[in-house]
Motif scaffolding. Sequence first.
Motif, PDB file in Angstrom:
ATOM      1  N   GLN A   1     -26.296 -56.144 -21.563  1.00 53.44           N
ATOM      2  CA  GLN A   1     -26.788 -55.149 -20.880  1.00 53.44           C
ATOM      3  C   GLN A   1     -27.953 -55.959 -20.395  1.00 53.44           C
ATOM      4  OE1 GLN A   1     -26.612 -51.496 -22.059  1.00 53.44           O
ATOM      5  NE2 GLN A   1     -26.228 -50.323 -19.715  1.00 53.44           N
TER       6      GLN A   1
ATOM      7  N   ARG B   1     -33.621 -45.679 -19.347  1.00 52.30           N
ATOM      8  CA  ARG B   1     -32.945 -45.525 -18.652  1.00 52.30           C
ATOM      9  C   ARG B   1     -31.274 -44.709 -19.039  1.00 52.30           C
ATOM     10  NH1 ARG B   1     -33.102 -49.547 -13.646  1.00 52.30           N
ATOM     11  NH2 ARG B   1     -31.478 -49.971 -14.928  1.00 52.30           N
ATOM     12  N   PRO B   2     -31.449 -43.513 -18.653  1.00 54.40           N
ATOM     13  CA  PRO B   2     -30.051 -42.728 -18.921  1.00 54.40           C
ATOM     14  C   PRO B   2     -29.387 -44.116 -18.521  1.00 54.40           C
ATOM     15  CG  PRO B   2     -31.471 -42.009 -17.802  1.00 54.40           C
ATOM     16  CD  PRO B   2     -31.657 -42.615 -17.591  1.00 54.40           C
ATOM     17  N   GLY B   3     -28.594 -43.923 -19.776  1.00 50.91           N
ATOM     18  CA  GLY B   3     -27.430 -45.303 -19.451  1.00 50.91           C
ATOM     19  C   GLY B   3     -27.459 -46.466 -20.281  1.00 50.91           C
ATOM     20  N   ILE B   4     -29.040 -46.931 -21.032  1.00 51.67           N
ATOM     21  CA  ILE B   4     -28.460 -47.935 -21.062  1.00 51.67           C
ATOM     22  C   ILE B   4     -29.133 -47.777 -22.585  1.00 51.67           C
ATOM     23  CG2 ILE B   4     -30.788 -50.269 -21.669  1.00 51.67           C
ATOM     24  CD1 ILE B   4     -31.992 -49.024 -18.372  1.00 51.67           C
ATOM     25  N   ASP B   5     -28.090 -49.453 -23.162  1.00 52.10           N
ATOM     26  CA  ASP B   5     -27.753 -49.127 -24.743  1.00 52.10           C
ATOM     27  C   ASP B   5     -28.951 -50.380 -25.113  1.00 52.10           C
ATOM     28  OD1 ASP B   5     -27.005 -49.434 -27.387  1.00 52.10           O
ATOM     29  OD2 ASP B   5     -25.314 -50.496 -26.921  1.00 52.10           O
TER      30      ASP B   5
END
Length: 80
Positions: free
Chosen positions: A71, A61-65
Amino acid sequence: MRTTIRLADEFYEAVREHASQEGKTVTAYIEEALRAKLAAAAAPPEREPYKVVPYGQGGPRPGIDLTNNAQLEDIMDGFG
């Protein structure tokens, strides 16, 4: 053990020639070939490597590192 096998003349001559080139008797050459055939039959079949097929659009997903373990743990625990 002793046994008799029947081979076509041309085939026997080819076997005899190959055995002679390898410095073996026809019996030793045939025995080696049969052992190799039996070993290949006993070996498990080769399989293609397992491939993971992504579901949906693929990727995180966008924003997942993906390099941030903390996280990722939070997301998997339902906190993200």
